[in-house]
Design a protein around this motif. Structure first.
Motif, PDB file in Angstrom:
ATOM      1  N   ARG A 118      18.839  24.517  17.217  1.00 53.40           N
ATOM      2  CA  ARG A 118      18.897  23.359  16.326  1.00 53.40           C
ATOM      3  C   ARG A 118      18.399  22.084  16.992  1.00 53.40           C
ATOM      4  NH1 ARG A 118      22.969  24.616  12.360  1.00 53.40           N
ATOM      5  NH2 ARG A 118      22.625  26.820  11.885  1.00 53.40           N
ATOM      6  N   GLY A 119      17.577  22.243  18.044  1.00 49.43           N
ATOM      7  CA  GLY A 119      16.909  21.085  18.624  1.00 49.43           C
ATOM      8  C   GLY A 119      17.663  20.346  19.705  1.00 49.43           C
ATOM      9  N   TRP A 120      18.864  20.811  20.079  1.00 49.27           N
ATOM     10  CA  TRP A 120      19.620  20.138  21.148  1.00 49.27           C
ATOM     11  C   TRP A 120      18.828  20.184  22.439  1.00 49.27           C
ATOM     12  CZ3 TRP A 120      22.346  21.774  25.690  1.00 49.27           C
ATOM     13  CH2 TRP A 120      23.286  20.855  26.171  1.00 49.27           C
ATOM     14  N   GLN A 121      18.795  19.061  23.181  1.00 48.85           N
ATOM     15  CA  GLN A 121      17.999  19.008  24.405  1.00 48.85           C
ATOM     16  C   GLN A 121      18.804  18.572  25.620  1.00 48.85           C
ATOM     17  OE1 GLN A 121      14.090  17.239  24.012  1.00 48.85           O
ATOM     18  NE2 GLN A 121      14.007  17.717  21.844  1.00 48.85           N
ATOM     19  N   GLY A 122      20.104  18.658  25.539  1.00 49.46           N
ATOM     20  CA  GLY A 122      20.905  18.362  26.715  1.00 49.46           C
ATOM     21  C   GLY A 122      21.742  17.112  26.523  1.00 49.46           C
ATOM     22  N   VAL A 155      20.251  23.680  34.861  1.00 46.03           N
ATOM     23  CA  VAL A 155      20.033  24.603  33.743  1.00 46.03           C
ATOM     24  C   VAL A 155      18.951  24.018  32.844  1.00 46.03           C
ATOM     25  CG1 VAL A 155      21.048  25.581  31.646  1.00 46.03           C
ATOM     26  CG2 VAL A 155      22.331  25.610  33.794  1.00 46.03           C
ATOM     27  N   THR A 156      17.947  24.816  32.527  1.00 49.85           N
ATOM     28  CA  THR A 156      16.839  24.372  31.687  1.00 49.85           C
ATOM     29  C   THR A 156      17.138  24.699  30.232  1.00 49.85           C
ATOM     30  OG1 THR A 156      15.244  24.733  33.466  1.00 49.85           O
ATOM     31  CG2 THR A 156      14.376  24.567  31.230  1.00 49.85           C
ATOM     32  N   VAL A 157      17.068  23.678  29.379  1.00 52.94           N
ATOM     33  CA  VAL A 157      17.308  23.861  27.946  1.00 52.94           C
ATOM     34  C   VAL A 157      15.972  24.097  27.247  1.00 52.94           C
ATOM     35  CG1 VAL A 157      18.228  22.828  25.841  1.00 52.94           C
ATOM     36  CG2 VAL A 157      19.357  22.400  28.040  1.00 52.94           C
ATOM     37  N   HIS A 158      15.912  25.155  26.431  1.00 48.85           N
ATOM     38  CA  HIS A 158      14.695  25.520  25.703  1.00 48.85           C
ATOM     39  C   HIS A 158      14.955  25.409  24.199  1.00 48.85           C
ATOM     40  CE1 HIS A 158      12.883  27.275  29.362  1.00 48.85           C
ATOM     41  NE2 HIS A 158      14.093  27.752  29.606  1.00 48.85           N
ATOM     42  N   PRO A 159      14.577  24.299  23.558  1.00 51.31           N
ATOM     43  CA  PRO A 159      14.699  24.219  22.100  1.00 51.31           C
ATOM     44  C   PRO A 159      13.685  25.160  21.438  1.00 51.31           C
ATOM     45  CG  PRO A 159      14.546  22.028  23.092  1.00 51.31           C
ATOM     46  CD  PRO A 159      14.138  23.024  24.127  1.00 51.31           C
ATOM     47  N   VAL A 160      14.175  26.055  20.618  1.00 52.53           N
ATOM     48  CA  VAL A 160      13.325  27.086  20.016  1.00 52.53           C
ATOM     49  C   VAL A 160      12.806  26.574  18.672  1.00 52.53           C
ATOM     50  CG1 VAL A 160      13.181  29.492  19.281  1.00 52.53           C
ATOM     51  CG2 VAL A 160      14.720  28.850  21.155  1.00 52.53           C
ATOM     52  N   GLY A 161      11.525  26.290  18.600  1.00 46.90           N
ATOM     53  CA  GLY A 161      10.909  25.752  17.378  1.00 46.90           C
ATOM     54  C   GLY A 161      10.043  26.786  16.699  1.00 46.90           C
ATOM     55  N   VAL A 162      10.610  27.489  15.730  1.00 46.60           N
ATOM     56  CA  VAL A 162       9.910  28.620  15.118  1.00 46.60           C
ATOM     57  C   VAL A 162       8.664  28.202  14.351  1.00 46.60           C
ATOM     58  CG1 VAL A 162      11.168  28.640  12.919  1.00 46.60           C
ATOM     59  CG2 VAL A 162      10.313  30.790  13.889  1.00 46.60           C
ATOM     60  N   PHE A 163       8.564  26.936  13.941  1.00 43.35           N
ATOM     61  CA  PHE A 163       7.397  26.502  13.174  1.00 43.35           C
ATOM     62  C   PHE A 163       6.102  26.678  13.968  1.00 43.35           C
ATOM     63  CE2 PHE A 163      10.834  24.303  11.015  1.00 43.35           C
ATOM     64  CZ  PHE A 163      10.504  24.497   9.673  1.00 43.35           C
ATOM     65  N   SER A 164       6.199  26.764  15.276  1.00 42.21           N
ATOM     66  CA  SER A 164       5.002  26.910  16.108  1.00 42.21           C
ATOM     67  C   SER A 164       4.477  28.339  16.145  1.00 42.21           C
ATOM     68  CB  SER A 164       5.300  26.452  17.539  1.00 42.21           C
ATOM     69  OG  SER A 164       6.254  27.315  18.164  1.00 42.21           O
ATOM     70  N   VAL A 165       5.245  29.306  15.613  1.00 46.71           N
ATOM     71  CA  VAL A 165       4.824  30.713  15.738  1.00 46.71           C
ATOM     72  C   VAL A 165       4.812  31.435  14.397  1.00 46.71           C
ATOM     73  CG1 VAL A 165       5.534  30.926  18.145  1.00 46.71           C
ATOM     74  CG2 VAL A 165       7.202  31.423  16.343  1.00 46.71           C
ATOM     75  N   LEU A 166       4.648  30.714  13.306  1.00 43.59           N
ATOM     76  CA  LEU A 166       4.678  31.345  11.993  1.00 43.59           C
ATOM     77  C   LEU A 166       3.463  32.227  11.725  1.00 43.59           C
ATOM     78  CD1 LEU A 166       6.109  28.491   9.703  1.00 43.59           C
ATOM     79  CD2 LEU A 166       7.325  30.218  11.060  1.00 43.59           C
ATOM     80  N   GLU A 167       2.427  32.094  12.535  1.00 43.85           N
ATOM     81  CA  GLU A 167       1.241  32.922  12.356  1.00 43.85           C
ATOM     82  C   GLU A 167       1.066  33.945  13.481  1.00 43.85           C
ATOM     83  OE1 GLU A 167      -2.316  30.847  11.146  1.00 43.85           O
ATOM     84  OE2 GLU A 167      -1.152  29.276  10.150  1.00 43.85           O
ATOM     85  N   ARG A 168       2.161  34.303  14.133  1.00 46.40           N
ATOM     86  CA  ARG A 168       2.115  35.342  15.157  1.00 46.40           C
ATOM     87  C   ARG A 168       2.222  36.718  14.492  1.00 46.40           C
ATOM     88  NH1 ARG A 168       2.575  34.323  20.749  1.00 46.40           N
ATOM     89  NH2 ARG A 168       2.230  36.590  20.791  1.00 46.40           N
TER      90      ARG A 168
END
Length: 315
Positions: free
Chosen positions: A243-247, A253-266
């Protein structure tokens, strides 16, 4: 409906607000351009992103907006250059609700062909409509964490839909998986492939460290614990959040915000998900179908929590 029609029935959001703003609307629909397909949608899944679209609106397009990211139905027409899909084929699709064309909760949906694949063998359209967006989210988060085979991943919200995709994908990548669950859902989470199931509690970190004292390499946080999940991770590990939390995170510890909009054409990832469903490694969980006139009810039930699967809008 015919290929020449100019409107389609859809769930509409005329303005930001509560569930009461949702309407059934007729929205414009165009013919597919080169590299696109038009799908006659039978089922569209209801996800938390729909609530975000409804409450925040969409600055990228004019209202009314149409929510929804997952759909399954039949290819109605194809644009120039589309050779992998054909008219009449049963497919599942993923779409961005931020587009001017709107999201997936519409009877006719124009999307890039790269965002569409045939439904998995032996799977109903209802079930297929629950897979694309959360499946892509699961793969992306695991790729961002980048754990090598043999490492240990902890997953929050083990009984939820996203976790039910993350766990088998992690196992397929050679990871050991620890997940949390209520006692009466522990067997369900084991059925997804979890190696160890710990009791769901107020202190996820303590629960994980009871079985992995040094902490795990990473956490995939499907339950949106955010900072409360960091305690389970060893120094220098990773945390995938949805949900976009970045710390801030601690102990490097490295936080990875997962943005699915970037992979809709995979397309390759969608095909991977389809194959894993077909051979039984991923189990799909459609719950109930509702007409678009009951979209508000569907969102309210999802927002209340506790669903173990997805509600679907049926057209």
């Amino acid at each position: 409906m015919t290929e020449t029609q100019s409107t389609t029935r859809a769930v509409g959001i005329p303005e930001p607000g509560g569930p009461e703003v949702l309407r059934v609307i007729d929205r414009p629909v165009r013919e597919p351009s080169a590299g696109e397909v038009r799908v006659r949608v039978r089922f569209a899944a209801v996800n938390p992103t729909d609530i975000a679209t409804r409450t925040r609106g969409n600055t990228d397009a004019e209202p009314p907006w149409t929510p929804g990211m997952d759909a399954a139905g039949t290819v109605e027409s194809v644009g120039e250059g589309v050779t992998e899909l054909e008219v009449g084929q049963d497919v599942m699709a993923v779409a961005s609700p931020r587009r001017a064309d709107g999201g997936a909760q519409a009877e006719l949906l124009v999307v890039p062909a790269a965002s569409v694949v045939p439904v998995p063998d032996g799977v109903s359209l209802e079930a297929a409509a629950t897979l694309p967006m959360n499946g892509l989210t699961a793969i992306l988060g695991l790729e961002m964490l980048g754990l090598p085979a043999g490492e240990t991943l902890a997953v929050t919200g083990g009984a939820g839909l996203l976790a039910s995709y993350v766990i088998p994908l992690a196992k397929d990548a050679g990871l050991t998986v620890i997940a949390d669950a209520k006692p009466d859902e522990a067997e369900l989470v084991r059925s997804f492939g979890a190696d160890v199931v710990v009791d769901r509690s107020e202190d996820f970190g303590a629960a994980v460290r009871a079985v992995e004292p040094d902490g795990v390499a990473a956490v995939y946080d499907t339950a949106v614990l955010n900072g409360d999940a960091v305690g389970a991770i060893r120094d220098g590990g990773g945390l995938a959040v949805v949900r976009g939390w970045q710390g801030p995170a601690e102990r490097s510890v490295t936080v990875h915000p997962v943005g699915v909009f970037s992979v809709l054409e995979r397309t390759d990832w969608l095909r991977q998900l389809s194959a894993m469903v077909s051979d039984g490694r991923i189990t799909l969980r459609p719950l109930e179908t509702l007409p678009p006139e009951r979209a508000a009810e569907a969102q309210e039930r999802m927002d209340a929590g506790g669903l173990r699967g997805r509600l679907l809008i049926a057209f």
